[in-house]
Design a protein around this motif. Structure first.
Motif, PDB file in Angstrom:
ATOM      1  N   GLU A  41      27.774   5.930  17.000  1.00  0.00           N
ATOM      2  CA  GLU A  41      26.478   6.328  16.462  1.00  0.00           C
ATOM      3  C   GLU A  41      25.547   5.135  16.285  1.00  0.00           C
ATOM      4  O   GLU A  41      24.351   5.237  16.553  1.00  0.00           O
ATOM      5  CB  GLU A  41      26.652   7.073  15.138  1.00  0.00           C
ATOM      6  CG  GLU A  41      27.244   8.456  15.314  1.00  0.00           C
ATOM      7  CD  GLU A  41      27.340   9.224  14.011  1.00  0.00           C
ATOM      8  OE1 GLU A  41      26.484   9.022  13.126  1.00  0.00           O
ATOM      9  OE2 GLU A  41      28.278  10.038  13.897  1.00  0.00           O
TER      10      GLU A  41
ATOM     11  N   THR B 259      25.010  13.822  17.389  1.00  0.00           N
ATOM     12  CA  THR B 259      25.260  14.663  18.563  1.00  0.00           C
ATOM     13  C   THR B 259      25.017  13.883  19.845  1.00  0.00           C
ATOM     14  O   THR B 259      25.801  13.974  20.792  1.00  0.00           O
ATOM     15  CB  THR B 259      24.382  15.932  18.525  1.00  0.00           C
ATOM     16  OG1 THR B 259      24.672  16.648  17.325  1.00  0.00           O
ATOM     17  CG2 THR B 259      24.618  16.813  19.732  1.00  0.00           C
TER      18      THR B 259
ATOM     19  N   ARG C 165      14.980  17.119  19.216  1.00  0.00           N
ATOM     20  CA  ARG C 165      15.448  17.136  17.832  1.00  0.00           C
ATOM     21  C   ARG C 165      16.952  16.903  17.726  1.00  0.00           C
ATOM     22  O   ARG C 165      17.504  16.967  16.633  1.00  0.00           O
ATOM     23  CB  ARG C 165      15.095  18.469  17.181  1.00  0.00           C
ATOM     24  CG  ARG C 165      13.593  18.692  17.089  1.00  0.00           C
ATOM     25  CD  ARG C 165      13.281  20.049  16.522  1.00  0.00           C
ATOM     26  NE  ARG C 165      13.855  21.070  17.408  1.00  0.00           N
ATOM     27  CZ  ARG C 165      13.983  22.342  17.106  1.00  0.00           C
ATOM     28  NH1 ARG C 165      13.597  22.782  15.949  1.00  0.00           N
ATOM     29  NH2 ARG C 165      14.484  23.194  17.976  1.00  0.00           N
ATOM     30  N   THR C 166      17.616  16.636  18.830  1.00  0.00           N
ATOM     31  CA  THR C 166      19.052  16.406  18.801  1.00  0.00           C
ATOM     32  C   THR C 166      19.369  15.242  17.865  1.00  0.00           C
ATOM     33  O   THR C 166      18.734  14.194  17.940  1.00  0.00           O
ATOM     34  CB  THR C 166      19.581  16.103  20.215  1.00  0.00           C
ATOM     35  OG1 THR C 166      19.227  17.176  21.093  1.00  0.00           O
ATOM     36  CG2 THR C 166      21.086  15.913  20.227  1.00  0.00           C
ATOM     37  N   SER C 167      20.330  15.434  16.997  1.00  0.00           N
ATOM     38  CA  SER C 167      20.679  14.400  16.022  1.00  0.00           C
ATOM     39  C   SER C 167      21.326  13.205  16.722  1.00  0.00           C
ATOM     40  O   SER C 167      21.900  13.322  17.813  1.00  0.00           O
ATOM     41  CB  SER C 167      21.643  14.949  14.972  1.00  0.00           C
ATOM     42  OG  SER C 167      22.924  15.165  15.548  1.00  0.00           O
ATOM     43  N   ASN C 168      21.256  12.059  16.047  1.00  0.00           N
ATOM     44  CA  ASN C 168      21.873  10.849  16.576  1.00  0.00           C
ATOM     45  C   ASN C 168      23.376  11.048  16.746  1.00  0.00           C
ATOM     46  O   ASN C 168      23.961  10.611  17.738  1.00  0.00           O
ATOM     47  CB  ASN C 168      21.582   9.664  15.647  1.00  0.00           C
ATOM     48  CG  ASN C 168      22.106   8.369  16.219  1.00  0.00           C
ATOM     49  OD1 ASN C 168      21.651   7.919  17.268  1.00  0.00           O
ATOM     50  ND2 ASN C 168      23.077   7.777  15.557  1.00  0.00           N
TER      51      ASN C 168
END
Length: 172
Positions: free
Chosen positions: A41, A32, A27-30
């Motif tokens: 990004e 991060t 679930r790590t955000s883009n």
């Protein structure tokens, strides 16, 4: 259709770092991921999309507790075929993983042809599953059920700990 139809492209250090981070927390955000790996990004988004398209990252899944959803009886069912007709294996491979309660199905070598990991509501439901969905299939000669007393999900990663965690080659 092949499981991974695109020609294999070697994973570079950035790809490996992204895979390791996604393994630890899918679930790590883009944002991060990009910050941790040291890339833009937009580049990160393209790279992660490429990892999915190439079949490196096959999916991000919820780890659901079978007991919490009313399926406290887990079992591993060893299935052996009599004869080895391709059509029997293809049908089994296509249909069995889609059945309710099937947590995994594994086509293996040796005396057993498949292992099917299931979670059911009760011992009666387990018996019915085996009789209704496995032993009556064309080609199935034998099914042996082993109850699972405790199930532990692997917490290891597919990437090796000695591989660089970031493109600079530093380990965390």
């Amino acid at each position: 259709m092949p499981k991974n139809p695109l020609p294999p492209k070697p994973l570079d250090a950035t790809d490996l770092a992204l895979v390791r981070l996604l393994e630890l927390d899918g679930r790590t955000s883009n944002a991060t991921l990009a910050r941790e790996v040291g890339i833009a990004e937009s580049t990160c988004l393209v790279r992660v999309r490429s990892l999915r398209e190439r079949g490196v990252v096959r999916g991000i899944h919820a780890d659901v507790d079978p007991v919490a959803v009313g399926r406290p009886v887990e079992a591993m069912i060893a299935v052996r075929f009599g004869g080895h007709r391709r059509s029997h294996f293809e049908e089994f491979t296509e249909q069995v993983p889609q059945l309710p309660g099937v947590l995994g199905a594994y086509h293996v070598s040796g005396a057993i042809d498949y292992y099917v990991h299931v979670a059911t509501e009760s011992a009666d439901a387990l018996r019915d599953f085996v009789l209704d969905h496995l032993t009556n299939r064309p080609g199935v000669l034998h099914a042996e059920t082993s109850l699972i007393f405790e199930s532990m999900r692997g917490r290891g990663t597919m990437t090796r700990p000695d591989e660089p965690a970031d493109p600079a080659g530093e380990t965390p």
